[in-house]
Design a protein around this motif. Structure first.
Motif, PDB file in Angstrom:
ATOM      1  N   ASP A   1      -3.771   8.231  -9.243  1.00  0.00           N
ATOM      2  CA  ASP A   1      -3.664   7.873  -7.822  1.00  0.00           C
ATOM      3  C   ASP A   1      -4.363   8.897  -6.934  1.00  0.00           C
ATOM      4  OD1 ASP A   1      -2.289   5.603  -8.434  1.00  0.00           O
ATOM      5  OD2 ASP A   1      -0.300   6.477  -8.088  1.00  0.00           O
TER       6      ASP A   1
ATOM      7  N   SER B   1      -3.221  -5.797   0.152  1.00  0.00           N
ATOM      8  CA  SER B   1      -3.114  -4.341  -0.040  1.00  0.00           C
ATOM      9  C   SER B   1      -3.622  -3.607   1.200  1.00  0.00           C
ATOM     10  CB  SER B   1      -3.912  -3.909  -1.273  1.00  0.00           C
ATOM     11  OG  SER B   1      -5.288  -4.153  -1.079  1.00  0.00           O
TER      12      SER B   1
ATOM     13  N   LYS C   1      -1.703  -2.986  -4.593  1.00  0.00           N
ATOM     14  CA  LYS C   1      -2.896  -2.208  -4.943  1.00  0.00           C
ATOM     15  C   LYS C   1      -4.148  -3.067  -4.844  1.00  0.00           C
ATOM     16  CE  LYS C   1      -0.559   1.460  -6.355  1.00  0.00           C
ATOM     17  NZ  LYS C   1      -0.479   2.602  -5.519  1.00  0.00           N
ATOM     18  N   TRP C   2      -5.270  -2.428  -4.599  1.00  0.00           N
ATOM     19  CA  TRP C   2      -6.551  -3.116  -4.583  1.00  0.00           C
ATOM     20  C   TRP C   2      -6.743  -3.775  -5.936  1.00  0.00           C
ATOM     21  CZ3 TRP C   2     -11.075  -3.161  -7.298  1.00  0.00           C
ATOM     22  CH2 TRP C   2     -12.179  -3.724  -6.667  1.00  0.00           C
TER      23      TRP C   2
END
Length: 196
Positions: free
Chosen positions: A100, A156, A150-151
């Protein structure tokens, strides 16, 4: 009680390799060289015989580049001599454990680079700080943004430039806002009053 003097009979052959012990060694020497002494210490830690010890050090391969590790290296060596392979291995391991943070850094640096190429004002900040500033609410549609999305999920979080970089907008805290990915893509390089 009198102590008897212990008579030391010098060894002629090394107890490790069987080579001759030279006259320049002390009278109580049992190894022909410092190399043999070090090998015995290393082998005894792992309870290895001489044959097993040499078999082990001949067949060692670097964990990073898979080249042969020289026999002169420590028995505990797992990488090539020098620090290159060891550093590469640690960087890869850290990157895997901190995916991340790596992704966040990549997003931040790519937008800063693009802004610098366009020769606009560039500020250093994290996407997370902007998202928290905006309360996880999309500034284009007014709906909440899920922090867990998330992408490439259309809902997102993404960073939107109020005045787009393509129109000479700055990459500063004052000129960025939180937006859903789909809202941001819909807006593209338009200004808010143009996008309606």
């Amino acid at each position: 009680m009198l102590k008897r003097k212990q008579v030391i009979v010098p060894l002629e052959d090394c107890v490790w390799c069987g080579g001759a012990i030279t006259d320049d060694k002390p009278i109580n020497a049992i190894f022909c060289s410092d190399v043999c002494r070090d090998e015995v210490r290393s082998a005894s830690r792992y309870r290895l015989s001489r044959a097993d010890y040499h078999e082990l050090i001949k067949n060692r391969r670097c964990m990073e580049c898979d080249t042969r590790i020289p026999e002169s290296s420590s028995i505990r060596a797992r990488f090539c001599p020098g620090r290159t392979c060891f550093q590469r291995f640690n960087i890869r391991r850290w990157t895997k454990a901190n995916r991340d943070r790596v992704n966040e850094h990549g997003r931040n640096s790519s937008q800063r680079r693009r802004a610098r190429l366009l020769q606009v004002v560039v500020e250093s900040f994290s996407h997370q700080s902007i998202f928290e500033r905006d309360g996880w609410v999309c500034q284009l549609c007014g709906e909440t943004v899920s922090p867990g999305a998330k992408w490439p999920d259309p809902k997102s979080a993404s960073l939107d430039h109020v005045i787009p970089l393509a129109r000479q907008g700055d990459h500063t805290r004052a000129n960025v806002q939180l937006a859903h990915l789909v809202c941001n893509l819909r807006k593209a390089d338009k200004l808010l009053d143009d996008s309606a």
